[in-house]
Write a protein that holds these residues in place. Structure first.
Motif, PDB file in Angstrom:
ATOM      1  N   TYR A   1      46.989  -1.832  33.924  1.00 18.65           N
ATOM      2  CA  TYR A   1      46.994  -2.966  34.860  1.00 18.65           C
ATOM      3  C   TYR A   1      45.566  -3.337  35.226  1.00 18.65           C
ATOM      4  CZ  TYR A   1      47.648  -6.065  38.747  1.00 18.65           C
ATOM      5  OH  TYR A   1      47.586  -7.167  39.556  1.00 18.65           O
ATOM      6  N   GLY A   2      45.303  -4.657  35.279  1.00 16.74           N
ATOM      7  CA  GLY A   2      44.014  -5.159  35.723  1.00 16.74           C
ATOM      8  C   GLY A   2      43.551  -6.329  34.875  1.00 16.74           C
ATOM      9  N   HIS A   3      42.240  -6.529  34.871  1.00 16.87           N
ATOM     10  CA  HIS A   3      41.595  -7.582  34.074  1.00 16.87           C
ATOM     11  C   HIS A   3      41.361  -6.991  32.679  1.00 16.87           C
ATOM     12  CE1 HIS A   3      38.332 -10.966  34.125  1.00 16.87           C
ATOM     13  NE2 HIS A   3      38.993 -10.919  32.980  1.00 16.87           N
ATOM     14  N   GLN A   4      42.079  -7.500  31.679  1.00 17.63           N
ATOM     15  CA  GLN A   4      42.119  -6.817  30.390  1.00 17.63           C
ATOM     16  C   GLN A   4      42.609  -7.758  29.290  1.00 17.63           C
ATOM     17  OE1 GLN A   4      45.589  -4.390  29.592  1.00 17.63           O
ATOM     18  NE2 GLN A   4      46.386  -4.783  31.647  1.00 17.63           N
ATOM     19  N   ASN A   5      42.742  -7.201  28.093  1.00 19.03           N
ATOM     20  CA  ASN A   5      43.282  -7.946  26.970  1.00 19.03           C
ATOM     21  C   ASN A   5      44.738  -8.327  27.221  1.00 19.03           C
ATOM     22  OD1 ASN A   5      40.850  -7.448  25.720  1.00 19.03           O
ATOM     23  ND2 ASN A   5      41.660  -6.039  24.193  1.00 19.03           N
ATOM     24  N   ASN A   6      45.139  -9.471  26.659  1.00 22.43           N
ATOM     25  CA  ASN A   6      46.545  -9.835  26.630  1.00 22.43           C
ATOM     26  C   ASN A   6      47.234  -9.123  25.466  1.00 22.43           C
ATOM     27  OD1 ASN A   6      47.063 -11.798  28.784  1.00 22.43           O
ATOM     28  ND2 ASN A   6      45.579 -13.078  27.720  1.00 22.43           N
ATOM     29  N   ALA A   7      48.554  -9.168  25.445  1.00 21.54           N
ATOM     30  CA  ALA A   7      49.302  -8.510  24.375  1.00 21.54           C
ATOM     31  C   ALA A   7      48.921  -9.047  23.006  1.00 21.54           C
ATOM     32  CB  ALA A   7      50.806  -8.668  24.613  1.00 21.54           C
ATOM     33  N   VAL A   8      48.788 -10.384  22.885  1.00 21.10           N
ATOM     34  CA  VAL A   8      48.545 -10.973  21.565  1.00 21.10           C
ATOM     35  C   VAL A   8      47.083 -10.886  21.141  1.00 21.10           C
ATOM     36  CG1 VAL A   8      50.520 -12.537  21.725  1.00 21.10           C
ATOM     37  CG2 VAL A   8      48.255 -13.307  22.506  1.00 21.10           C
ATOM     38  N   THR A   9      46.198 -10.339  21.996  1.00 21.88           N
ATOM     39  CA  THR A   9      44.799 -10.205  21.611  1.00 21.88           C
ATOM     40  C   THR A   9      44.657  -9.329  20.370  1.00 21.88           C
ATOM     41  OG1 THR A   9      44.134 -10.448  23.919  1.00 21.88           O
ATOM     42  CG2 THR A   9      42.504  -9.537  22.408  1.00 21.88           C
ATOM     43  N   TYR A  10      45.491  -8.321  20.251  1.00 18.61           N
ATOM     44  CA  TYR A  10      45.468  -7.483  19.044  1.00 18.61           C
ATOM     45  C   TYR A  10      45.640  -8.346  17.792  1.00 18.61           C
ATOM     46  CZ  TYR A  10      46.768  -3.815  15.727  1.00 18.61           C
ATOM     47  OH  TYR A  10      46.824  -2.978  14.632  1.00 18.61           O
ATOM     48  N   LEU A  11      46.546  -9.313  17.864  1.00 15.20           N
ATOM     49  CA  LEU A  11      46.829 -10.199  16.734  1.00 15.20           C
ATOM     50  C   LEU A  11      45.695 -11.206  16.526  1.00 15.20           C
ATOM     51  CD1 LEU A  11      50.264 -11.961  16.183  1.00 15.20           C
ATOM     52  CD2 LEU A  11      48.149 -13.245  16.079  1.00 15.20           C
ATOM     53  N   THR A  12      45.228 -11.835  17.582  1.00 11.85           N
ATOM     54  CA  THR A  12      44.191 -12.862  17.421  1.00 11.85           C
ATOM     55  C   THR A  12      42.859 -12.260  16.984  1.00 11.85           C
ATOM     56  OG1 THR A  12      43.612 -12.797  19.789  1.00 11.85           O
ATOM     57  CG2 THR A  12      45.289 -14.382  19.105  1.00 11.85           C
ATOM     58  N   ASP A  13      42.671 -10.965  17.218  1.00 11.21           N
ATOM     59  CA  ASP A  13      41.452 -10.301  16.758  1.00 11.21           C
ATOM     60  C   ASP A  13      41.414 -10.126  15.244  1.00 11.21           C
ATOM     61  OD1 ASP A  13      40.190 -10.101  19.174  1.00 11.21           O
ATOM     62  OD2 ASP A  13      40.674  -7.999  19.527  1.00 11.21           O
ATOM     63  N   PHE A  14      42.509 -10.355  14.552  1.00 12.46           N
ATOM     64  CA  PHE A  14      42.495 -10.298  13.088  1.00 12.46           C
ATOM     65  C   PHE A  14      41.412 -11.217  12.531  1.00 12.46           C
ATOM     66  CE2 PHE A  14      47.052  -8.856  11.785  1.00 12.46           C
ATOM     67  CZ  PHE A  14      46.978  -7.785  12.650  1.00 12.46           C
ATOM     68  N   THR A  15      41.252 -12.392  13.134  1.00 14.53           N
ATOM     69  CA  THR A  15      40.326 -13.393  12.607  1.00 14.53           C
ATOM     70  C   THR A  15      39.084 -13.592  13.464  1.00 14.53           C
ATOM     71  OG1 THR A  15      41.652 -15.104  13.712  1.00 14.53           O
ATOM     72  CG2 THR A  15      42.119 -14.701  11.385  1.00 14.53           C
TER      73      THR A  15
END
Length: 325
Positions: free
Chosen positions: A109-123
């Motif tokens: 919990y807090g100021h952090q990555n969103n769930a889909v950041t893992y996916l968007t970091d592909f590119t």
């Protein structure tokens, strides 16, 4: 090899994603505390206008294994940039969170990555010109405040879910993501986000939805990735404008220790009724990595209707040098 080390840091699912050069200040069998950061000088030339984009990032992070079933952790990271017109500095929080790693997954919990950041970091791997198209809503952006995130990993499967309630932007929403490594070289992912937020209409909010798919492939000196997005987005006075977006990245690493990298990227975003969001460019880049030090040069070729520079269709040149610690 630097490339493989970077991929390991990015994809291993570590909750505390420390930079490659982080310094361990304290470590026992159950506790550790680290500090890291970077000093980066960057100059940008757009339509003949020079701007300084230098920055400093600092982070502290640590974890404590309470027992075999529970490890707690936390991280704080901020970025400092200078105003161009005076010596005042701008301070921006990038991460501020605590979490727990359990047998059934990790909760943060807090100021952090969103769930889909893992996916968007592909590119989003270029030093400069990549990672533009997912930043237009609160829950598809790289990070958000007041976010609760859940992570589960098992035998190549990655599941993440996040929910956000951000009073500062009058925004709330959620994101879901699933990724699977078919082989050690190929990974596929899909996700969705929904964001109900204020778009300059006083306290009125509109909902925006995004649907994402992505894939990446790495073998030896080659890395290839692509991401597609579609859905609807709102703006001041505009609701539910359909959009499509594409992001692609290709890199080649060479040299005795893969210390040289050349890459090209393509970014495209088009919403039917919101021209200001139009993104359409090709980026090319060369970077040289020497231990904790890196230098790079990037050039962006703006294509039709590209507004990513904030000045309409404009090519950009950016060069930089970075020292990490």
């Amino acid at each position: 090899m630097k490339f493989n080390k970077y991929l390991l840091t990015m994809t291993s699912g570590l909750i505390i994603s420390a930079p490659l050069s982080a310094v361990n200040l304290y470590k026992t069998d159950t506790q550790e505390f680290n500090i890291g950061g970077r000093v980066e000088v960057r100059g940008n030339l757009t339509d003949g206008d020079y701007s300084d984009k230098s920055r400093v990032r600092l982070n502290v992070n640590g974890k404590n294994k309470l027992n075999e079933d529970l490890t707690v952790f936390g991280r704080y990271e901020f970025e400092i940039t200078e105003n161009e017109d005076d010596n005042d500095a701008n301070l921006n929080t990038r991460h501020l969170y605590v979490g727990a790693e359990t047998k059934v997954g990790s909760f943060i919990y807090g100021h952090q990555n969103n769930a889909v950041t893992y996916l968007t970091d592909f590119t989003d791997l270029a030093e400069t010109f990549s990672g533009y198209i997912n930043e237009n809503t609160e829950t598809s952006a790289d990070r958000s405040k007041n976010t609760l995130r859940y992570i589960y990993e098992d035998n190549g499967l990655m599941l993440q879910a996040s929910g956000t309630k951000n009073a500062n932007n009058e925004a709330d929403g959620f994101g879901l993501m699933a990724a699977y490594k078919l082989t050690s070289e190929l990974e596929l992912a899909a996700g969705l986000t929904s964001s109900d937020q204020e778009y300059g209409n006083d306290t009125d909010t509109e909902t925006s939805n995004s649907y994402l798919v992505a894939a990446r492939y790495s073998k030896g000196d080659i890395y290839l990735s692509a991401m597609g997005m579609t859905g609807d987005i709102s703006a001041a006075g505009i609701a539910d404008s359909d959009f499509v977006a594409v992001d692609a990245f290709a890199a080649y690493y060479f040299g005795d220790n893969q210390e040289n990298m050349i890459n090209t990227s393509y970014s495209y975003y088009s919403a039917d009724d919101i021209d200001a969001l139009d993104t359409n460019f090709i980026g090319v880049e060369y970077a040289r990595y020497m231990g904790n030090f890196a230098v790079y040069g990037s050039y962006k070729f703006a294509l039709n209707n590209d507004n990513s520079s904030g000045q309409g269709r404009e090519n950009e040149l950016q060069v930089g040098a970075r020292y990490g610690f």
